[in-house]
Write a protein that holds these residues in place. Structure first.
Motif, mmCIF file in Angstrom:
data_model
loop_
_atom_site.group_PDB
_atom_site.id
_atom_site.type_symbol
_atom_site.label_atom_id
_atom_site.label_comp_id
_atom_site.label_asym_id
_atom_site.label_seq_id
_atom_site.Cartn_x
_atom_site.Cartn_y
_atom_site.Cartn_z
ATOM 1 N N UNK A 1 0.841 -1.203 0.000
ATOM 2 C CA UNK A 1 0.000 0.000 0.000
ATOM 3 C C UNK A 1 0.880 1.259 0.000
ATOM 4 N N UNK A 2 1.853 1.281 0.908
ATOM 5 C CA UNK A 2 2.725 2.468 0.971
ATOM 6 C C UNK A 2 3.603 2.554 -0.269
ATOM 7 N N UNK A 3 4.055 1.392 -0.771
ATOM 8 C CA UNK A 3 4.900 1.395 -1.975
ATOM 9 C C UNK A 3 4.111 1.955 -3.167
ATOM 10 N N UNK A 4 2.828 1.578 -3.269
ATOM 11 C CA UNK A 4 1.992 2.091 -4.372
ATOM 12 C C UNK A 4 1.826 3.605 -4.245
ATOM 13 N N UNK A 5 1.590 4.079 -3.021
ATOM 14 C CA UNK A 5 1.437 5.522 -2.810
ATOM 15 C C UNK A 5 2.747 6.242 -3.143
ATOM 16 N N UNK A 6 3.872 5.635 -2.744
ATOM 17 C CA UNK A 6 5.172 6.256 -3.030
ATOM 18 C C UNK A 6 5.402 6.367 -4.528
ATOM 19 N N UNK A 7 5.033 5.347 -5.279
ATOM 20 C CA UNK A 7 5.232 5.384 -6.746
ATOM 21 C C UNK A 7 4.294 6.410 -7.389
ATOM 22 N N UNK A 8 3.072 6.497 -6.903
ATOM 23 C CA UNK A 8 2.139 7.483 -7.473
ATOM 24 C C UNK A 8 2.628 8.906 -7.199
ATOM 25 N N UNK A 9 3.025 9.164 -5.960
ATOM 26 C CA UNK A 9 3.496 10.518 -5.629
ATOM 27 C C UNK A 9 4.773 10.845 -6.401
ATOM 28 N N UNK A 10 5.620 9.839 -6.604
ATOM 29 C CA UNK A 10 6.868 10.045 -7.349
ATOM 30 C C UNK A 10 6.582 10.601 -8.752
ATOM 31 N N UNK A 11 5.498 10.141 -9.366
ATOM 32 C CA UNK A 11 5.170 10.626 -10.726
ATOM 33 C C UNK A 11 4.726 12.087 -10.714
ATOM 34 N N UNK B 1 -1.690 18.366 -12.983
ATOM 35 C CA UNK B 1 -0.763 17.561 -13.786
ATOM 36 C C UNK B 1 -1.395 16.185 -14.058
ATOM 37 N N UNK B 2 -2.284 16.090 -15.068
ATOM 38 C CA UNK B 2 -2.958 14.802 -15.308
ATOM 39 C C UNK B 2 -1.955 13.684 -15.599
ATOM 40 N N UNK B 3 -2.195 12.512 -15.031
ATOM 41 C CA UNK B 3 -1.314 11.357 -15.252
ATOM 42 C C UNK B 3 -1.771 10.594 -16.491
ATOM 43 N N UNK B 4 -0.798 10.060 -17.211
ATOM 44 C CA UNK B 4 -1.138 9.145 -18.302
ATOM 45 C C UNK B 4 -1.048 7.729 -17.743
ATOM 46 N N UNK B 5 -2.119 6.960 -17.885
ATOM 47 C CA UNK B 5 -2.145 5.605 -17.326
ATOM 48 C C UNK B 5 -2.364 4.589 -18.433
ATOM 49 N N UNK B 6 -1.910 3.364 -18.187
ATOM 50 C CA UNK B 6 -2.199 2.277 -19.117
ATOM 51 C C UNK B 6 -3.663 1.871 -18.979
ATOM 52 N N UNK B 7 -4.275 1.424 -20.089
ATOM 53 C CA UNK B 7 -5.697 1.055 -19.989
ATOM 54 C C UNK B 7 -5.893 -0.184 -19.110
ATOM 55 N N UNK C 1 -1.061 0.115 -10.442
ATOM 56 C CA UNK C 1 -0.841 -0.935 -11.447
ATOM 57 C C UNK C 1 -1.030 -0.408 -12.860
ATOM 58 N N UNK C 2 -1.680 0.740 -12.997
ATOM 59 C CA UNK C 2 -1.914 1.332 -14.329
ATOM 60 C C UNK C 2 -0.781 2.264 -14.764
ATOM 61 N N UNK C 3 0.198 2.506 -13.861
ATOM 62 C CA UNK C 3 1.292 3.429 -14.218
ATOM 63 C C UNK C 3 2.192 2.811 -15.272
ATOM 64 N N UNK C 4 2.564 3.567 -16.293
ATOM 65 C CA UNK C 4 3.576 3.052 -17.222
ATOM 66 C C UNK C 4 4.935 2.984 -16.542
ATOM 67 N N UNK C 5 5.849 2.156 -17.049
ATOM 68 C CA UNK C 5 7.188 1.993 -16.451
ATOM 69 C C UNK C 5 7.953 3.306 -16.542
#
Ligand code: SF4
Ligand code: SF4
Length: 416
Positions: free
Chosen positions: A184-194, A292-298, A406-410
């Motif tokens: 959960x925290x790792x997902x939040x960290x990756x989202x905020x990182x973007x 800052x809209x995010x681009x996500x994978x479908x 999980x929808x974030x691009x690499x």
């Protein structure tokens, strides 16, 4: 409701708080329809109004019995009664005071005292949780099916992105979550990182204090709050922008630090600042996304349909409704309608351990509503709700942050 505090409580700050809260209740009963235990048990003393009456009697000096304690024990602290109350009665604060008082006036049998002390001390200690779960996962294959179902699944390893941004948001280490759900925290960290923000988990922080608070352990709760404040303080002074908690149960507790430490001369002002800096991750991400809209994978075809269970700590504790659903829709998910969205799932901290029969009935009722729209998965925002629902859910239950992440691009720049 008029209240004349008994002599021994005159001058005590908690009793004065309780008196103020009780006097704000006008007995209208509008809260009863929102209360899960009144709905299940159809007994006035298992409603908010009935419990307020019991606490008033106790504080006025009437004898408190094991029956009084049972009615207070059956309260989930879900706080669904608060938004339903036209008089703004702070029921959540009152039941906390009532619980401390009943422990003093109607002591429990030794076995109950031992169990509650064990839960308070073990569940709020990350090291003990890790050891206990390590053992449970090792013996799980040889356990009978009934016990096996109660051992939560072992999570996969979750890496955080390296802290590469000057903008910082703080979180706490927590107690059960680092072992049971580090994702959960790792997902939040990756989202905020973007969004150009690093999430920082501070060594020295631990349990938010909610577990001991709900079990009537005032001293342990105050110590947990002071320890977290001390650990965060230097980074707040260095310009951290906010404090977040990926589980809404911790978030609601952090939001309450200002109230809970209001009478502590050394920590009252600091606790108010912590509460003011608390943001729910969904609020934070909605605001960031606006600029800052995010681009996500479908979303993979066939996996779009979700049901969202809004935890009580999010909708009643933090009074937040809507931003999680808005983010999931932006990420391409379709949200199935859910009946009785205000009702607790039965998890409620240690309620599911201490009141398993009621907790099971509430879970089955909740799962019936969540699965009525035939979702592929259920999403929620609190570790307790997710683990509780997972035990009997016919579909997988996830944290919404993991579904969004999980929808974030690499991004090759984020590696830890
Ligand atoms: S906190 Fe929840 S269970 Fe307790 S009285 Fe209020 S609505 Fe009922
Ligand atoms: S709705 Fe509020 S004022 Fe009315 S009985 Fe319930 S707590 Fe009291």
């Amino acid at each position: 409701m008029r209240i004349e505090l008994e002599d021994s409580l005159q001058g005590q700050v908690d009793a004065a708080d309780a008196s103020r809260i009780i006097q704000s209740c006008v007995h209208c009963g509008l809260c009863t329809a929102a209360c899960p235990t009144y709905e299940l048990l159809d007994h006035e003393l298992d409603s908010p109004r009935g419990r307020i009456y019991l606490i008033r009697e106790m504080l006025q000096g009437a004898p408190a019995s094991a029956t009084t304690r049972e009615h207070l024990d059956r309260c989930l602290s879900c706080r669904a009664c608060e938004p339903a109350c036209p008089s703004g009665v702070e029921y959540g604060h009152l039941i906390d005071i009532g619980r401390q008082e009943i422990e003093r006036r109607a002591p429990r049998p030794a076995a109950q005292r031992w169990l509650r002390s064990l839960l308070r001390r073990s569940l709020s200690n990350e090291r003990l949780v890790r050891m206990a779960l390590g053992l449970a996962w090792r013996v799980r294959p040889v356990l009978p099916a009934r016990l096996k179902a109660r051992v939560p699944p072992r999570p996969s390893h979750s890496a955080w992105p390296r802290a590469r941004h000057a903008r910082r948001v703080l979180t706490l280490r927590g107690c059960v979550q680092p072992t049971l759900a580090p994702g959960y925290d790792a997902a939040l960290a990756r989202l905020l990182d973007r969004f150009g923000i690093s999430l920082v988990g501070i060594e020295g922080t631990g349990c938010c204090g909610a577990l001991s608070q709900h079990l009537g352990g005032a001293d342990q709760t105050a110590n947990a709050m002071r320890r977290n404040i001390d650990a965060w303080w230097p980074l707040l002074d260095q310009g951290a922008e906010a404090i977040v908690a990926s589980s809404s149960g911790c978030g609601a507790m952090l939001k309450d630090y200002g109230h809970l430490l209001q009478h502590d001369p050394a920590y009252a002002a600091k606790a108010r600042r912590i509460s003011a800096m608390l943001r729910d991750p969904a609020q934070l991400l909605v605001d960031l996304w606006e600029s800052q809209p995010l681009t996500l994978q479908p979303v993979s075809p066939g996996e779009e349909r979700l049901a969202y269970h809004a935890p009580c700590t999010q909708q009643h504790g933090l009074r937040i409704q809507g931003p999680v659903e808005a983010l999931l829709k932006r990420a391409g998910y379709q949200l199935a309608p859910v009946a009785e969205p205000h009702m607790c799932c039965g998890s409620a901290g240690t309620f599911s351990i201490l009141q398993p029969e009621l907790a099971g009935r509430l879970r089955e009722r909740k799962l019936g509503h969540l699965t009525a729209g035939l979702p592929m998965r259920i999403a929620s925002a609190n570790i307790g709700c997710i683990l509780h629902l997972q035990q009997t859910s016919p579909v997988a239950v996830h944290h919404w942050l993991e579904l969004l992440e999980a929808r974030l691009p690499v991004d090759s720049g984020e590696a830890a």
